[in-house]
Design an enzyme around this catalytic site. Sequence first.
Site, PDB file in Angstrom:
ATOM      1  N   ASP A 234       0.850  -1.201   0.000  1.00 30.31           N
ATOM      2  CA  ASP A 234       0.000   0.000   0.000  1.00 30.31           C
ATOM      3  C   ASP A 234       0.884   1.249   0.000  1.00 30.31           C
ATOM      4  OD1 ASP A 234      -2.262   1.697   0.467  1.00 30.31           O
ATOM      5  OD2 ASP A 234      -1.870   1.609   2.625  1.00 30.31           O
TER       6      ASP A 234
ATOM      7  N   ASP B 170      -0.340   4.943   0.825  1.00 30.95           N
ATOM      8  CA  ASP B 170      -0.611   5.868   1.941  1.00 30.95           C
ATOM      9  C   ASP B 170      -0.506   5.152   3.279  1.00 30.95           C
ATOM     10  OD1 ASP B 170      -3.361   7.232   0.044  1.00 30.95           O
ATOM     11  OD2 ASP B 170      -1.255   7.776   0.026  1.00 30.95           O
TER      12      ASP B 170
ATOM     13  N   ASP C 169      -1.928  -0.602   5.915  1.00 26.49           N
ATOM     14  CA  ASP C 169      -2.249  -0.074   7.254  1.00 26.49           C
ATOM     15  C   ASP C 169      -3.749  -0.105   7.551  1.00 26.49           C
ATOM     16  OD1 ASP C 169      -2.665   3.463   6.802  1.00 26.49           O
ATOM     17  OD2 ASP C 169      -2.505   1.961   5.231  1.00 26.49           O
TER      18      ASP C 169
HETATM   19  C1  LIG Z   1      -9.327  10.030   3.793  1.00 26.19           C
HETATM   20  C2  LIG Z   1      -8.053   9.271   4.015  1.00 26.19           C
HETATM   21  C3  LIG Z   1      -7.541   8.507   3.009  1.00 26.19           C
HETATM   22  N1  LIG Z   1      -6.393   7.825   3.223  1.00 26.19           N
HETATM   23  C4  LIG Z   1      -5.845   7.042   2.103  1.00 26.19           C
HETATM   24  C5  LIG Z   1      -6.202   5.589   2.152  1.00 26.19           C
HETATM   25  C6  LIG Z   1      -6.263   5.219   0.695  1.00 26.19           C
HETATM   26  O1  LIG Z   1      -4.950   4.998   0.207  1.00 26.19           O
HETATM   27  C7  LIG Z   1      -6.757   6.473   0.019  1.00 26.19           C
HETATM   28  C8  LIG Z   1      -8.205   6.428  -0.254  1.00 26.19           C
HETATM   29  O2  LIG Z   1      -8.809   6.164   0.960  1.00 26.19           O
HETATM   30  P1  LIG Z   1     -10.356   5.753   0.994  1.00 26.19           P
HETATM   31  O3  LIG Z   1     -10.490   4.980   2.286  1.00 26.19           O
HETATM   32  O4  LIG Z   1     -10.603   4.879  -0.231  1.00 26.19           O
HETATM   33  O5  LIG Z   1     -11.092   7.035   0.959  1.00 26.19           O
HETATM   34  O6  LIG Z   1      -6.398   7.535   0.880  1.00 26.19           O
HETATM   35  C9  LIG Z   1      -5.726   7.871   4.428  1.00 26.19           C
HETATM   36  O7  LIG Z   1      -4.667   7.217   4.579  1.00 26.19           O
HETATM   37  N2  LIG Z   1      -6.231   8.625   5.428  1.00 26.19           N
HETATM   38  C10 LIG Z   1      -7.367   9.340   5.285  1.00 26.19           C
HETATM   39  O8  LIG Z   1      -7.781  10.049   6.217  1.00 26.19           O
HETATM   40 MG    MG Z   2      -2.906   2.987   3.533  1.00 30.95          MG
END
Ligand SMILES: Cc1cn([C@H]2C[C@H](O)[C@@H](COP(=O)(O)O)O2)c(=O)[nH]c1=O
Ligand code: MG
Length: 178
Positions: free
Chosen positions: A6, A8, A137
């Site tokens: 992943d 983010d 995560d």
């Molecule tokens: C809002 C938000 C998003 N993220 C990260 C997690 C995913 O990689 C993308 C899309 O998230 P979603 O759950 O599909 O909206 O963004 C994150 O790490 N933290 C957040 O607050």
């Molecule tokens: Mg993530």
Amino acid sequence: MLILIDQDGVLADFERAFHAAWQQAGHDFPAVALECRTSLHVRDDYPEALYGAVEAIYTAPGFYRELPPIAGALEGVRGLLEAGHDVRICTAPLNQYRNCVTEKFEWVERHLGADFVDRIILTKDKTVVHGDILVDDNPDIRGSRRPDWRQVLFDQPYNRQLDMPRMSWASWRETLAG
Ligand SMILES: Cc1cn([C@H]2C[C@H](O)[C@@H](COP(=O)(O)O)O2)c(=O)[nH]c1=O
Ligand SMILES: [Mg+2]
């Protein structure tokens, strides 16, 4: 092994960037410290009246592009490739995708090189992606299929309440390189 990673919260430090941007914005409500975060989505730890201000930060141009790498992440990815694993980045875009999608690709090119862009898998449903392991995560990954990958939870304060196999970039060799 085919290892899905992943972006983010595993490679790119969404939390550190958001915390800094919230402090910079000067809101009366204080930025929630990483160790105090309780949910994957940062918005959940702020008052509902501030959801718009929270979203404005992570949907702003440049937010995703400028995310700092998580300590040890780039070295860990390179180490997995050197150990002979097939590594792919398996990442979900925001629903507010306009800046996010392009900037996720720019981030990978900047920090892992142009060839690594070919290793990106962009999906809102990770359960349809084939792999042996998914490092993520998110403690509650949902989708349309029963996935064939085994999740290794990437350790973050907001997922510590779950008793699941987990790793950080300080422990990737013990967890993944076997
Ligand atoms: C809002 C938000 C998003 N993220 C990260 C997690 C995913 O990689 C993308 C899309 O998230 P979603 O759950 O599909 O909206 O963004 C994150 O790490 N933290 C957040 O607050
Ligand atoms: Mg993530």
